[in-house]
Design a protein around this motif. Structure first.
Motif: not given
Length: 509
Positions: A482-486, A508-509
């Motif tokens: 569910s993350e929007t960045f990594s 980034t999503a």
């Protein structure tokens, strides 16, 4: 004028004669712009001027332009050309010539240009007779309008070639032999990406020393000013196969700030196979720089590909006494872009090596959303941790390499390709590391990938070796959940020893 032509023209700094319009020989300085009365000049003249500015409240330069020049659009300003043969020193065989640039368009602030010879400085006086205004009806008597900047040229077999252009705030550009203009340097940046907004220091005045006959080195001083700081820059410019610019700077703070950017540079980046921002484009990619290279104070080589983001992204790479950093153009093949106009493969790499210890700070990277390749949306700089307190000084020195490939480079396999795309609910990345070590199939087969993602999880890692390419390609599948960045990290190793630079990327999503 087409967008790419506009970009290239702005890359040439807008306002001087095109190289094709220049003629070798030309008039001497006495028959170009007239010079004011000589005044003594010493190595500390510019520094004393900066100290005098710092002792007084900041005041922006005031020099109104005649109405015909104050509201020029791009096309009108582009039509102003210097007349052939009017460059300073064009006929004196000193290895260089200078072209003061006209004011107008976005370059309305006046800049003083001085010529230094035998310990004396003479201000160059504006002469409308040195310019062809095209369809613009210039008033018959305009007085001394001053200039907007300065173009530096070097002698060549074809006459004179552009070496560097200083124009607009503290911006300047250079390039290696055979290159187009691209990445832009700044003398100084303040509050880039910070509230309450960026402050743009600007060069008020230049002093250019006349070179010795057939010289390959040009020396100049620049006086910097802004509401927060004043300062002086000493540039030593040496154009060879690559152009090397040594920079010694001293800043004097009017106000305390910890948001000073040193060695700042900016490049345009629209899209690539890493971000796919433009799916309906005839080109394969469009960018001036592939990524940010850092040689840390601890000796680690980092490679951070850049991208055109949906939202502003700021990354800070903490370091102490960095050994080098810069925006590199690693894509040197036409096939990487298929852009017959842009020719991005000819854009320069700009690599900076600090001279002396710079202490603690961080290499700051800003990736700004951009709808066009005209935007210089990738910015990097060194931000000193201590900043500078009001009434104090900060002195730093560094060497710039405007080049095809830096002479200082990783003794490791380097990233030559980064790609990304969606695979179901996952995000796939392919990273190609290329180096002579992978010409040996046994060593390529022995390579392992050390990977990490935070947040998120790498659910699959596969390696493919290509002997003919001297490369190993790594395929990573990221499950962001569910993350929007990594934040991603990858290094290739053999028997626990790193054999590649460290690849970093923020998804980034």
């Amino acid at each position: 004028m087409a967008g790419v032509q506009r970009r290239e023209f702005m890359g040439m700094a807008l306002g001087g004669a095109l190289a094709a319009a220049r003629a070798p020989g030309g008039r001497s300085v006495a028959s170009a712009e007239p010079l004011a009365e000589p005044v003594p000049f010493a190595a500390d003249t510019a520094l004393k001027a900066a100290m005098q500015l710092a002792a007084a409240p900041f005041k922006a330069p005031e020099a109104p332009l005649p109405g015909v020049f104050s509201g020029l659009n791009f096309e009108q300003y582009a039509a102003i050309r210097r007349k052939p043969g009017t460059a300073i020193w064009a006929g004196e065989k000193v290895g260089f010539s200078l072209e003061p640039l006209h004011r107008g368009f976005v370059y309305t602030a006046p800049v003083v240009v001085n010529i230094v010879e035998n310990g004396l400085s003479q201000r160059v006086v504006y002469d409308a007779g040195d310019f062809d205004f095209g369809k613009i009806q210039a008033p018959p008597a305009m007085g001394d309008l001053g200039f907007s900047g300065l173009r530096i040229l070097r002698a060549s077999d074809q006459g004179f070639d552009d070496v560097a252009i200083f124009q607009g705030a503290s911006f300047y550009r250079s390039r290696a032999k055979g290159q187009h203009f691209g990445v832009t340097a700044r003398g100084l940046s303040i509050r880039t990406g910070d509230d309450p907004g960026e402050e743009f220091p600007f060069f008020r005045e230049f002093w250019v020393e006349k070179p010795a006959p057939a010289s390959n080195t040009l020396t100049m001083y620049a006086l910097l000013d802004s509401a927060t700081v004043t300062g002086v820059f000493h540039f030593t410019i040496r154009p060879f196969e690559m152009t090397i610019i040594d920079t010694e700077m001293t800043l004097i703070a009017r106000a305390t700030t910890d948001r000073v950017g040193v060695g700042a540079m900016a490049a345009g980046y629209l899209f690539s196979p890493l971000d796919h921002r433009r799916t309906d484009d005839w080109r394969a990619a469009a960018y001036e720089s592939t990524g940010l290279q850092i040689f840390s104070g601890k000796g680690e080589w980092l490679w951070r590909p850049v991208a055109n983001r949906e939202t502003l992204q700021i990354s800070a790479f903490a370091d102490q006494n960095p050994r080098g950093f810069g925006l590199l153009q690693r894509s040197r093949s036409f096939d990487a872009f298929y852009d017959d106009d842009g020719r991005w493969e000819f854009r320069p790499t700009l690599w900076i090596e600090p001279i002396g210890d710079w202490g603690e700070g961080d290499v700051r990277l800003l990736e700004i959303p951009a709808p066009s390749e005209l935007n210089a949306n990738i910015i990097t700089q060194w931000r000193p941790k201590a900043g500078i307190a009001a009434g104090t000084t900060l002195s730093l020195a560094y060497r710039q390499f405007w080049c095809w490939t830096p002479s200082t480079r990783p003794p490791l396999a380097v990233c030559t390709s980064s790609r990304s795309g969606k695979i179901g609910n996952l995000r796939r990345f392919t990273v190609e590391m290329t180096g002579d070590i992978f010409a040996d199939p046994q060593k390529a087969a022995a390579a392992t990938a050390e990977v990490a993602a935070n947040p998120g999880k790498i659910v699959s890692t596969r390696l493919f070796s290509y002997k003919d390419r001297h490369s190993v390609r790594v395929m990573l599948d990221l499950d962001p959940g569910s993350e929007t960045f990594s934040e991603l990290r990858l290094t290739l190793s053999i028997d626990g020893q790193a054999v590649s630079e460290t690849w970093l990327f923020r998804w980034t999503a």
